[in-house]
Design a protein around this motif. Structure first.
Motif, PDB file in Angstrom:
ATOM      1  N   TYR A 448      24.931  57.810  25.679  1.00 18.47           N
ATOM      2  CA  TYR A 448      24.480  56.189  26.192  1.00 18.47           C
ATOM      3  C   TYR A 448      23.966  56.349  27.539  1.00 18.47           C
ATOM      4  O   TYR A 448      24.276  56.876  28.478  1.00 18.47           O
ATOM      5  CB  TYR A 448      25.725  55.397  26.270  1.00 18.47           C
ATOM      6  N   ARG A 449      22.805  55.745  27.445  1.00 25.16           N
ATOM      7  CA  ARG A 449      21.833  55.721  28.818  1.00 25.16           C
ATOM      8  C   ARG A 449      21.826  54.446  29.529  1.00 25.16           C
ATOM      9  O   ARG A 449      21.019  54.145  30.410  1.00 25.16           O
ATOM     10  CB  ARG A 449      20.686  56.168  28.476  1.00 25.16           C
ATOM     11  N   GLY A 450      22.827  53.143  29.026  1.00 25.95           N
ATOM     12  CA  GLY A 450      22.561  52.003  29.467  1.00 25.95           C
ATOM     13  C   GLY A 450      23.894  51.716  29.884  1.00 25.95           C
ATOM     14  O   GLY A 450      25.059  51.796  28.882  1.00 25.95           O
ATOM     15  N   LEU A 451      24.183  50.891  31.028  1.00 21.59           N
ATOM     16  CA  LEU A 451      25.619  50.575  31.131  1.00 21.59           C
ATOM     17  C   LEU A 451      25.689  49.030  31.716  1.00 21.59           C
ATOM     18  O   LEU A 451      24.630  48.451  32.503  1.00 21.59           O
ATOM     19  CB  LEU A 451      26.070  51.340  32.428  1.00 21.59           C
ATOM     20  N   MET A 452      26.567  48.185  31.062  1.00 26.70           N
ATOM     21  CA  MET A 452      26.470  46.856  31.327  1.00 26.70           C
ATOM     22  C   MET A 452      27.839  46.725  32.022  1.00 26.70           C
ATOM     23  O   MET A 452      28.962  46.851  31.454  1.00 26.70           O
ATOM     24  CB  MET A 452      26.545  45.997  30.189  1.00 26.70           C
ATOM     25  N   ILE A 453      27.937  46.455  33.280  1.00 31.70           N
ATOM     26  CA  ILE A 453      29.096  46.365  34.049  1.00 31.70           C
ATOM     27  C   ILE A 453      29.578  44.982  34.550  1.00 31.70           C
ATOM     28  O   ILE A 453      28.267  44.125  35.049  1.00 31.70           O
ATOM     29  CB  ILE A 453      29.474  47.324  35.202  1.00 31.70           C
ATOM     30  N   ASP A 454      30.604  44.590  35.074  1.00 34.27           N
ATOM     31  CA  ASP A 454      30.996  43.198  35.884  1.00 34.27           C
ATOM     32  C   ASP A 454      31.438  43.743  37.139  1.00 34.27           C
ATOM     33  O   ASP A 454      32.390  44.600  37.278  1.00 34.27           O
ATOM     34  CB  ASP A 454      31.768  42.256  35.021  1.00 34.27           C
ATOM     35  N   LEU A 455      31.104  42.775  37.987  1.00 40.89           N
ATOM     36  CA  LEU A 455      31.675  43.252  39.471  1.00 40.89           C
ATOM     37  C   LEU A 455      32.314  42.022  40.288  1.00 40.89           C
ATOM     38  O   LEU A 455      31.589  40.920  40.113  1.00 40.89           O
ATOM     39  CB  LEU A 455      30.503  43.606  40.425  1.00 40.89           C
ATOM     40  N   HIS A 456      33.598  41.949  40.796  1.00 41.94           N
ATOM     41  CA  HIS A 456      34.096  41.043  41.446  1.00 41.94           C
ATOM     42  C   HIS A 456      35.000  41.761  42.547  1.00 41.94           C
ATOM     43  O   HIS A 456      34.912  42.780  42.720  1.00 41.94           O
ATOM     44  CB  HIS A 456      35.471  40.523  40.444  1.00 41.94           C
ATOM     45  N   TYR A 457      34.780  40.847  43.595  1.00 41.12           N
ATOM     46  CA  TYR A 457      36.008  41.165  44.742  1.00 41.12           C
ATOM     47  C   TYR A 457      37.337  41.167  44.262  1.00 41.12           C
ATOM     48  O   TYR A 457      37.608  40.328  43.529  1.00 41.12           O
ATOM     49  CB  TYR A 457      35.657  40.005  45.894  1.00 41.12           C
ATOM     50  N   GLY A 458      38.028  42.170  44.688  1.00 37.41           N
ATOM     51  CA  GLY A 458      39.493  42.087  44.318  1.00 37.41           C
ATOM     52  C   GLY A 458      40.374  42.663  45.610  1.00 37.41           C
ATOM     53  O   GLY A 458      39.984  43.212  46.451  1.00 37.41           O
ATOM     54  N   ILE A 459      41.544  42.371  45.514  1.00 33.09           N
ATOM     55  CA  ILE A 459      42.526  42.846  46.426  1.00 33.09           C
ATOM     56  C   ILE A 459      43.469  43.696  45.748  1.00 33.09           C
ATOM     57  O   ILE A 459      44.108  43.208  44.877  1.00 33.09           O
ATOM     58  CB  ILE A 459      43.100  41.534  47.250  1.00 33.09           C
ATOM     59  N   ALA A 460      44.111  44.856  46.594  1.00 33.34           N
ATOM     60  CA  ALA A 460      44.781  45.695  45.865  1.00 33.34           C
ATOM     61  C   ALA A 460      46.149  45.274  46.607  1.00 33.34           C
ATOM     62  O   ALA A 460      46.554  45.008  47.562  1.00 33.34           O
ATOM     63  CB  ALA A 460      44.636  47.209  46.374  1.00 33.34           C
ATOM     64  N   SER A 461      47.180  44.690  45.495  1.00 33.78           N
ATOM     65  CA  SER A 461      48.326  44.361  46.069  1.00 33.78           C
ATOM     66  C   SER A 461      49.267  45.735  46.644  1.00 33.78           C
ATOM     67  O   SER A 461      49.281  46.721  45.871  1.00 33.78           O
ATOM     68  CB  SER A 461      49.373  43.750  44.757  1.00 33.78           C
ATOM     69  N   GLU A 462      49.920  45.506  47.663  1.00 33.20           N
ATOM     70  CA  GLU A 462      50.623  46.574  48.338  1.00 33.20           C
ATOM     71  C   GLU A 462      52.013  46.740  47.575  1.00 33.20           C
ATOM     72  O   GLU A 462      52.518  47.673  47.344  1.00 33.20           O
ATOM     73  CB  GLU A 462      51.021  46.030  49.892  1.00 33.20           C
ATOM     74  N   ARG A 463      52.529  45.637  46.736  1.00 35.28           N
ATOM     75  CA  ARG A 463      53.539  45.714  46.003  1.00 35.28           C
ATOM     76  C   ARG A 463      53.637  46.282  44.717  1.00 35.28           C
ATOM     77  O   ARG A 463      54.271  47.408  44.539  1.00 35.28           O
ATOM     78  CB  ARG A 463      54.116  44.167  45.830  1.00 35.28           C
ATOM     79  N   SER A 464      52.638  46.160  43.891  1.00 33.32           N
ATOM     80  CA  SER A 464      52.693  46.526  42.539  1.00 33.32           C
ATOM     81  C   SER A 464      51.353  47.577  42.425  1.00 33.32           C
ATOM     82  O   SER A 464      51.463  48.046  41.205  1.00 33.32           O
ATOM     83  CB  SER A 464      52.506  45.480  41.809  1.00 33.32           C
ATOM     84  N   ARG A 465      50.348  47.667  43.323  1.00 30.06           N
ATOM     85  CA  ARG A 465      49.287  48.209  42.858  1.00 30.06           C
ATOM     86  C   ARG A 465      48.339  47.739  42.199  1.00 30.06           C
ATOM     87  O   ARG A 465      47.528  48.309  41.616  1.00 30.06           O
ATOM     88  CB  ARG A 465      49.451  49.772  42.965  1.00 30.06           C
ATOM     89  N   LEU A 466      48.679  46.521  41.587  1.00 28.26           N
ATOM     90  CA  LEU A 466      47.830  45.599  40.687  1.00 28.26           C
ATOM     91  C   LEU A 466      46.586  45.375  41.575  1.00 28.26           C
ATOM     92  O   LEU A 466      46.698  45.145  42.804  1.00 28.26           O
ATOM     93  CB  LEU A 466      48.516  44.589  40.107  1.00 28.26           C
ATOM     94  N   VAL A 467      45.435  45.026  40.884  1.00 24.82           N
ATOM     95  CA  VAL A 467      44.491  44.446  41.719  1.00 24.82           C
ATOM     96  C   VAL A 467      44.118  42.964  41.182  1.00 24.82           C
ATOM     97  O   VAL A 467      44.006  42.750  40.041  1.00 24.82           O
ATOM     98  CB  VAL A 467      42.925  45.390  41.475  1.00 24.82           C
ATOM     99  N   VAL A 468      44.276  41.956  42.137  1.00 19.68           N
ATOM    100  CA  VAL A 468      44.076  40.774  41.678  1.00 19.68           C
ATOM    101  C   VAL A 468      42.655  40.234  42.240  1.00 19.68           C
ATOM    102  O   VAL A 468      42.207  40.596  43.121  1.00 19.68           O
ATOM    103  CB  VAL A 468      45.193  39.832  42.400  1.00 19.68           C
ATOM    104  N   THR A 469      42.154  39.208  41.516  1.00 18.69           N
ATOM    105  CA  THR A 469      41.015  38.889  41.712  1.00 18.69           C
ATOM    106  C   THR A 469      40.632  37.967  42.835  1.00 18.69           C
ATOM    107  O   THR A 469      41.451  37.045  43.228  1.00 18.69           O
ATOM    108  CB  THR A 469      40.411  37.993  40.519  1.00 18.69           C
ATOM    109  N   ASP A 470      39.962  38.160  43.839  1.00 20.34           N
ATOM    110  CA  ASP A 470      39.690  37.535  45.157  1.00 20.34           C
ATOM    111  C   ASP A 470      38.600  36.301  44.790  1.00 20.34           C
ATOM    112  O   ASP A 470      37.537  36.492  45.167  1.00 20.34           O
ATOM    113  CB  ASP A 470      39.505  38.180  46.420  1.00 20.34           C
ATOM    114  N   ILE A 471      39.024  35.303  44.198  1.00 20.76           N
ATOM    115  CA  ILE A 471      38.393  34.033  43.860  1.00 20.76           C
ATOM    116  C   ILE A 471      38.788  32.829  44.217  1.00 20.76           C
ATOM    117  O   ILE A 471      40.309  32.789  44.147  1.00 20.76           O
ATOM    118  CB  ILE A 471      37.618  34.331  42.389  1.00 20.76           C
ATOM    119  N   ALA A 472      38.210  31.753  44.349  1.00 17.04           N
ATOM    120  CA  ALA A 472      38.722  30.474  44.634  1.00 17.04           C
ATOM    121  C   ALA A 472      39.220  30.095  43.230  1.00 17.04           C
ATOM    122  O   ALA A 472      38.670  30.516  42.136  1.00 17.04           O
ATOM    123  CB  ALA A 472      37.716  29.642  45.030  1.00 17.04           C
ATOM    124  N   PRO A 473      40.063  29.065  43.075  1.00 16.87           N
ATOM    125  CA  PRO A 473      40.758  28.640  41.956  1.00 16.87           C
ATOM    126  C   PRO A 473      39.338  28.170  40.894  1.00 16.87           C
ATOM    127  O   PRO A 473      38.939  27.325  41.640  1.00 16.87           O
ATOM    128  CB  PRO A 473      41.438  27.445  42.252  1.00 16.87           C
TER     129      PRO A 473
END
Length: 707
Positions: A448-473
């Protein structure tokens, strides 16, 4: 036997005993008493089916206890929970729970051993939304405390004191062992012989660790009742204590090195003489049985070099390192051992055994020469011999462009490029509702020579190492669009995960996420570096990246600059003729990047739907595919066919990506739009025939590639 010799022997034995106990204490301190290390090993234990089944049964019991109506759907619920535990998104939740448990346990605040998985229900609901929306809707929102009791034991109450004792022992016992060995050497009249005893003692420590780990691994599960509990105990033992065997091997090998080093002090340090004796090792011995053994060994070595040469090289490299250390240690012993002691030790060697030293020299010389051969193999691997790690070397003489010579004189608007939709969304990358089995680099390797990707700002949680989306509601309209893509249960579960794990002091960065980072996220900067490395190793390839951007274009530009990718970017003016693939390759500008929303005036960051016209992209089943105009204008130079089913399911993806369905869709688009696709986007890249269909559209058969 003199008193001095008895004391030396006692000191060596004491060194062995304290060494074994000290190694176990240090291992426990390093691998078991560190909360982060313990949590990682607990996650590793999830690879064992017994552990997953044990956790799943407890989770199902909790859900059924909270809602007895699930009794009738318990089998389906077990399937859902099993899928949730197997999902990569469960791992950070489990790891955080184990870490919290471990810290509390070590501090002595628990009297029972249990694991709290407060976010597990949300992962279950997300999986249920895919497998059975009706079941998902019945899981209560307030079911947040999932307690899995492993086992109560009197030792748990004393865990804090035990951990403190281990910390002390991990310092004292290795020190005592070292002091005992040093005293044995200093008190011995023949210090070279004392070094041999110490080397053998260290080797015994390693062997005892090996035997002890095997015995304990057999006995530990027997302390539990029932086959299920024993299976879980055995899996946990392997995850937490399995590396003791590696420690034992290392210590045993070090003991051998010490002994060999002492032997070498009795010989001249003339490397040329040792290498000259390699001929004896290479020549077949006299006698039928020794010669047969010689033949068998060399056939075995030759076969391994042919069929598993990388493994052989790794073994040879380790042995070569041991030889180098032994040589250095031998010279060190020459420096610190009085010459008369060396002479006395040499004179004590029985006259009838001169061949032993010669044999050792021959073996050492053989290992040294084999190390040279290993270096040659390593060079071959790096410079083209393997065909895998040497892409740059091979590509320097490869006339193909994107895998085919016939494509070199054609441009992007005159070929079909197979592309992946939501390229970052892979099961191995931790995405709960993934579009692919593996990540971006395997997709590129698959053609494959084409990539379709989505980009968001995220915040890595110190507690669980999950990444949460940094967006307004989101607005209600935006939230409804999320629900249409992911389902109501998945959206509400992700929102709850975000609420619990969003930390003000978390690290904000750019992540590759689809809609919500709570359902899966990959750090953008890391993936860009991998793409850069891939481009460096594949200098005859042209790539296209289309970004659904929820990130400022200046930040994306900075990320490309930081990753060293700007040097590869191509700038295309609208209305001008596209360069051929060969021209892009020769210029080094062979990466085309587009944004769906905002380019910010960055020259190489093109507006996607100025350059691309496309089909619709939301189809619930294969039969719904159509080729109606969607985004982009009729005069946009590139035509993209969005060919996937929503929600992403591997079974539907395999059908959609079959040659028959793809060719039928392409024929329809030719009739409706009068265009052949330049970009053919699919989910589940490893399923079906998308690259082959693209090659066929380009007038190239797969078997004629690169010819």
């Amino acid at each position: 036997m003199s008193i001095r010799r008895v004391i030396v022997e006692v000191l060596v034995i004491a060194g062995v005993l304290t060494g074994v106990l000290g190694a176990v204490s240090v291992y426990s301190l390093d691998k078991l008493l560190d909360s982060d290390e313990a949590a990682e090993r607990a996650v590793a234990a999830l690879a064992e089916p017994e552990v997953r089944e044990f956790i799943g049964e407890n989770v199902v019991q909790q859900i059924v206890s909270a809602n007895p109506d699930f009794l009738g759907a318990q089998i389906l619920l077990e399937q859902i929970v099993s899928a949730a535990i197997a999902a990569p998104a469960f791992r950070p939740i489990y790891e955080a729970a184990i870490r919290d448990l471990h810290r509390t346990l070590i501090l002595g605040e628990l009297d029972t051993l249990s694991v709290q998985l407060s976010d597990m229900v949300l992962i279950v609901r997300t999986q249920a939304a895919v497998l059975s929306p009706d079941v998902s809707a019945q899981i209560p929102d307030d079911l947040t405390d999932m307690l899995i009791e492993i086992q109560s034991h009197p030792l748990i109450a004393d865990a804090a004191q035990i951990s403190n004792d281990i910390r002390v022992l991990a310092f004292v016992l290795p020190l005592l062992s070292l002091l005992a060995f040093c005293a044995a050497i200093l008190l011995s009249r023949d210090r070279l012989q004392a070094w041999v005893r110490v080397g053998l003692g260290v080797m015994v420590i390693g062997l005892l660790l090996l035997v002890g780990e095997a015995a304990a691994g057999t006995l530990f599960p027997l302390a539990f009742e029932g086959e299920e509990e024993r299976g879980v105990a055995s899996a946990i033992w392997r995850a937490f204590a399995g590396d003791i065997s590696l420690w034992g091997l290392v210590l045993a090998a070090f003991g051998v090195i010490v002994v060999v080093a002492v032997w070498w002090t009795r010989e001249p340090s003339d490397a040329a003489a040792r290498l000259g004796k390699l001929r004896r090792f290479m020549e077949p011995p006299a006698g039928k049985l020794p010669r047969l053994l010689w033949v068998s060994v060399w056939i075995l070595i030759g076969g391994l070099l042919i069929f598993d040469w990388q493994g052989v090289v790794q073994v040879i490299a380790v042995l070569s390192g041991a030889v180098l250390i032994a040589n250095a240690l031998a010279e060190l012993l020459r420096m610190i051992t009085p010459e008369q002691i060396a002479d006395a030790a040499l004179s004590e060697v029985p006259a009838g055994r001169p061949g032993l030293r010669g044999m050792l020299n021959v073996v050492a010389a053989g290992v040294a020469v084999i190390a040279v051969i290993a270096g040659g193999y390593f060079f071959i691997e790096r410079s083209g011999g393997s065909g895998v790690a040497s892409a740059t070397f091979d590509s320097a003489f490869d006339p193909a462009c994107n895998g085919h010579v016939l494509l070199c004189e054609r441009s992007l608007d005159n070929i079909t490029t197979a592309a992946t939709h939501n390229s970052m969304s892979s099961a191995e990358g931790g995405f709960t509702l993934s579009n692919h089995s593996r990540g971006i680099i395997p997709q590129l390797d698959a053609g494959y020579r084409g990539l379709m990707i989505d980009l968001h700002y995220g915040i890595a949680s110190e507690r669980s190492r999950l990444v949460v989306t940094d967006i307004a509601p989101p607005t209600e309209e935006e939230r409804q669009a999320m629900i249409e893509q992911l389902g109501a249960a998945a959206v509400s579960s992700a929102e709850e995960l975000r609420r619990r794990n969003l930390a003000a002091d978390g690290v904000k960065d750019i992540y590759m996420c689809h809609v919500m980072c709570e359902l899966g996220a990959v750090l953008f900067s890391g993936e860009l570096e991998l793409i850069r490395d891939w481009l460096e190793q594949n200098p005859r390839e042209v790539l296209l990246i289309i970004i659904e951007d929820h990130v400022a274009p200046q930040d994306i530009e900075a990320a490309f600059e930081s990753a060293g990718l700007v040097q590869y970017t191509h700038t295309q003016a609208l209305g001008e003729q596209w360069p051929t693939l060969l021209e892009m390759i020769d210029s080094g500008r062979r990466l085309v990047v587009m944004a769906e929303k905002d380019t910010g005036g960055v020259p190489w960051y093109h507006d996607a739907f100025t350059f691309v016209q496309e089909t619709p992209y939301s189809f619930q089943k294969v039969e719904d595919f159509d080729c109606a105009p969607n985004r982009g204008s009729a005069d946009s130079p590139l035509f993209m066919v969005n060919h996937w089913v929503t929600p992403a399911l591997a079974g539907a993806g395999a059908i959609a990506n079959s040659a028959a369905v793809l060719e039928e869709r392409i024929a329809d688009c030719r009739e409706v739009r009068g265009l052949v696709p330049n970009i053919l986007g699919v989910d589940f890249y490893a399923e079906g025939d998308a690259p082959a269909v693209a090659a066929k559209l380009n007038g190239i058969l797969e078997e004629n590639s690169k010819e």
